[in-house]
Design a protein around this motif. Structure first.
Motif: not given
Length: 115
Positions: A22-30
């Motif tokens: 999900f992070i890779a698909a949505n270019h998110m930072d955590i």
């Protein structure tokens, strides 16, 4: 005790893997709290899978207990980390997506265990 630790680590692995997609698909930072939340959720979901070793409980009830506990764990972590707004539409859609992913993983484990 060993089985509990193993199922918790397995849950952490699954939750981390799905989150990475999900992070890779949505270019998110955590952040650090997000990672801790993901680990906590994975550990709880993995621990709940021990219910399948109780033969007295019918399989549909085992599935419901595991699914319900995992949804509650997910919503708790999502609330604490402010991943979801407290609005009906995002909560319902997130729960539906969660249940679909959960059932796919559960079905794969069921097929694997039958074989």
């Amino acid at each position: 005790m060993k089985q509990m630790l193993l199922t918790m680590l397995q849950g952490i692995g699954f939750s981390s893997g799905i989150t990475l997609v999900f992070i890779a698909a949505n270019h998110m930072d955590i952040g650090f709290s997000d990672v801790i939340g993901i680990y906590f959720f994975g550990a709880i979901s993995g621990l709940l899978s021990i219910i399948y070793s109780v033969d007295r409980i019918p399989l549909p009830l085992q599935l419901f207990i595991h699914l319900f506990g995992s949804v509650v764990s997910f919503l708790t972590v999502a609330y604490l980390n402010q991943w979801l707004p407290l609005e009906v539409a995002p909560l319902v859609s997130s729960i539906i997506i969660f249940v679909i992913i959960f059932l796919i993983i559960w079905a794969l484990f069921l097929i694997s265990n039958i074989q």
